[in-house]
Write a protein that holds these residues in place. Structure first.
Motif, PDB file in Angstrom:
ATOM      1  N   UNK A  62       0.802  -1.224   0.000  1.00  0.00           N
ATOM      2  CA  UNK A  62       0.000   0.000   0.000  1.00  0.00           C
ATOM      3  C   UNK A  62       0.836   1.275   0.000  1.00  0.00           C
ATOM      4  N   UNK A  63       2.122   1.161   0.346  1.00  0.00           N
ATOM      5  CA  UNK A  63       2.954   2.366   0.417  1.00  0.00           C
ATOM      6  C   UNK A  63       4.105   2.339  -0.574  1.00  0.00           C
ATOM      7  N   UNK A  64       4.278   1.236  -1.265  1.00  0.00           N
ATOM      8  CA  UNK A  64       5.404   1.107  -2.191  1.00  0.00           C
ATOM      9  C   UNK A  64       5.316   2.173  -3.268  1.00  0.00           C
ATOM     10  N   UNK A  65       6.431   2.846  -3.492  1.00  0.00           N
ATOM     11  CA  UNK A  65       6.460   3.919  -4.481  1.00  0.00           C
ATOM     12  C   UNK A  65       6.137   5.285  -3.893  1.00  0.00           C
ATOM     13  N   UNK A  66       5.592   5.309  -2.671  1.00  0.00           N
ATOM     14  CA  UNK A  66       5.261   6.592  -2.041  1.00  0.00           C
ATOM     15  C   UNK A  66       6.117   6.856  -0.799  1.00  0.00           C
ATOM     16  N   UNK A  67       6.487   5.788  -0.099  1.00  0.00           N
ATOM     17  CA  UNK A  67       7.274   5.925   1.130  1.00  0.00           C
ATOM     18  C   UNK A  67       8.691   5.403   0.885  1.00  0.00           C
ATOM     19  N   UNK A  68       9.635   5.962   1.627  1.00  0.00           N
ATOM     20  CA  UNK A  68      11.018   5.500   1.538  1.00  0.00           C
ATOM     21  C   UNK A  68      11.619   5.454   2.943  1.00  0.00           C
ATOM     22  N   UNK A  75      23.952   8.637  13.165  1.00  0.00           N
ATOM     23  CA  UNK A  75      23.043   9.345  14.067  1.00  0.00           C
ATOM     24  C   UNK A  75      22.131   8.396  14.840  1.00  0.00           C
ATOM     25  N   UNK A  76      22.259   7.096  14.564  1.00  0.00           N
ATOM     26  CA  UNK A  76      21.395   6.099  15.210  1.00  0.00           C
ATOM     27  C   UNK A  76      19.914   6.416  15.000  1.00  0.00           C
ATOM     28  N   UNK A  77      19.577   6.725  13.773  1.00  0.00           N
ATOM     29  CA  UNK A  77      18.188   7.030  13.435  1.00  0.00           C
ATOM     30  C   UNK A  77      17.730   6.219  12.225  1.00  0.00           C
ATOM     31  N   UNK A  78      16.436   5.996  12.181  1.00  0.00           N
ATOM     32  CA  UNK A  78      15.778   5.421  11.020  1.00  0.00           C
ATOM     33  C   UNK A  78      14.662   6.381  10.627  1.00  0.00           C
ATOM     34  N   UNK A  79      14.601   6.679   9.352  1.00  0.00           N
ATOM     35  CA  UNK A  79      13.664   7.678   8.873  1.00  0.00           C
ATOM     36  C   UNK A  79      12.664   7.080   7.896  1.00  0.00           C
ATOM     37  N   UNK A  80      11.502   7.699   7.839  1.00  0.00           N
ATOM     38  CA  UNK A  80      10.480   7.292   6.885  1.00  0.00           C
ATOM     39  C   UNK A  80       9.977   8.534   6.173  1.00  0.00           C
ATOM     40  N   UNK A  81      10.347   8.658   4.908  1.00  0.00           N
ATOM     41  CA  UNK A  81       9.862   9.751   4.087  1.00  0.00           C
ATOM     42  C   UNK A  81       8.548   9.321   3.460  1.00  0.00           C
ATOM     43  N   UNK A  82       7.512  10.084   3.719  1.00  0.00           N
ATOM     44  CA  UNK A  82       6.176   9.728   3.238  1.00  0.00           C
ATOM     45  C   UNK A  82       5.693  10.803   2.277  1.00  0.00           C
ATOM     46  N   UNK A  83       5.536  10.443   1.036  1.00  0.00           N
ATOM     47  CA  UNK A  83       5.060  11.368   0.001  1.00  0.00           C
ATOM     48  C   UNK A  83       3.703  10.904  -0.531  1.00  0.00           C
ATOM     49  N   UNK A  84       3.031  11.798  -1.231  1.00  0.00           N
ATOM     50  CA  UNK A  84       1.724  11.495  -1.824  1.00  0.00           C
ATOM     51  C   UNK A  84       0.796  10.855  -0.801  1.00  0.00           C
ATOM     52  N   UNK A  85       0.734  11.466   0.354  1.00  0.00           N
ATOM     53  CA  UNK A  85      -0.054  10.889   1.441  1.00  0.00           C
ATOM     54  C   UNK A  85      -1.536  10.870   1.115  1.00  0.00           C
ATOM     55  N   UNK A  86      -2.199   9.831   1.619  1.00  0.00           N
ATOM     56  CA  UNK A  86      -3.623   9.629   1.394  1.00  0.00           C
ATOM     57  C   UNK A  86      -4.343   9.597   2.744  1.00  0.00           C
ATOM     58  N   UNK A  87      -5.621   9.886   2.767  1.00  0.00           N
ATOM     59  CA  UNK A  87      -6.365   9.815   4.029  1.00  0.00           C
ATOM     60  C   UNK A  87      -6.243   8.448   4.708  1.00  0.00           C
ATOM     61  N   UNK A  88      -6.154   7.391   3.920  1.00  0.00           N
ATOM     62  CA  UNK A  88      -6.030   6.051   4.496  1.00  0.00           C
ATOM     63  C   UNK A  88      -4.666   5.793   5.136  1.00  0.00           C
ATOM     64  N   UNK A  89      -3.731   6.726   5.004  1.00  0.00           N
ATOM     65  CA  UNK A  89      -2.455   6.613   5.711  1.00  0.00           C
ATOM     66  C   UNK A  89      -2.563   7.119   7.148  1.00  0.00           C
ATOM     67  N   UNK A  90      -3.698   7.683   7.498  1.00  0.00           N
ATOM     68  CA  UNK A  90      -3.904   8.189   8.856  1.00  0.00           C
ATOM     69  C   UNK A  90      -3.801   7.056   9.872  1.00  0.00           C
TER      70      UNK A  90
END
Length: 121
Positions: A62-68, A75-90
C-alpha cells in the motif's frame, strides 16, 4: 535499556509529505532490522516498511512507491519519508527494532511510543 523515540508526525492534506524519524538510545547496528508499523483506530498494527542492518528495504504494497525508509548509522536514526499521502495513511506510526535470538538469548523486540499522522482529504 533500549529506547526508541519517534518524531515528525502531524497533520497534512492529501498529496502532502511528512518525514518521520526514530532515534535509538543505542547503536542501531546492534539491531538486525528496524522498521515502521502503523495502527489506525480499530485496526491491527501492520508493517509499513522495514530495513535490514545491511540496508535492504521492504515495503507494504500500500505504500510502495510513495514511502522510503532509510537509516543513518552515524546518528542512530531510522527515517520514513512519506510522500503522496492519502487519508487512508492516517494512523499512529510506531518505530520497531529487532534483535535475532540465539541459543543463549531469546529474540528481542523494541517499540517506540508512536507518533500520530493525520491526512485530511
Amino acid at each position: 535499556q533500549v529506547q526508541l523515540e519517534e518524531s515528525g508526525g502531524g497533520s497534512v492534506q492529501a498529496g502532502g509529505s511528512l518525514r518521520l524519524s526514530c532515534a535509538a538510545s543505542v547503536n542501531i547496528q546492534s539491531f538486525n532490522d528496524m522498521g515502521w508499523y502503523r495502527q489506525a483506530p480499530g485496526d491491527q498494527r501492520d508493517l509499513v516498511a522495514a530495513i535490514t542492518s545491511g540496508g535492504s528495504p521492504i515495503y507494504a504494497a500500500s505504500v510502495k512507491g510513495r514511502f522510503a525508509i532509510s537509516r543513518d548509522n552515524a546518528k542512530n536514526t531510522v527515517n520514513l519519508q512519506m510522500d503522496s499521502l492519502k487519508p487512508e495513511d492516517t494512523a499512529v506510526y510506531y518505530c520497531n527494532a529487532n534483535v535475532q535470538g540465539h541459543a543463549l538469548r531469546p529474540p528481542q523486540t523494541y517499540w517506540g511510543k508512536g507518533t500520530l499522522v493525520t491526512v485530511s482529504s
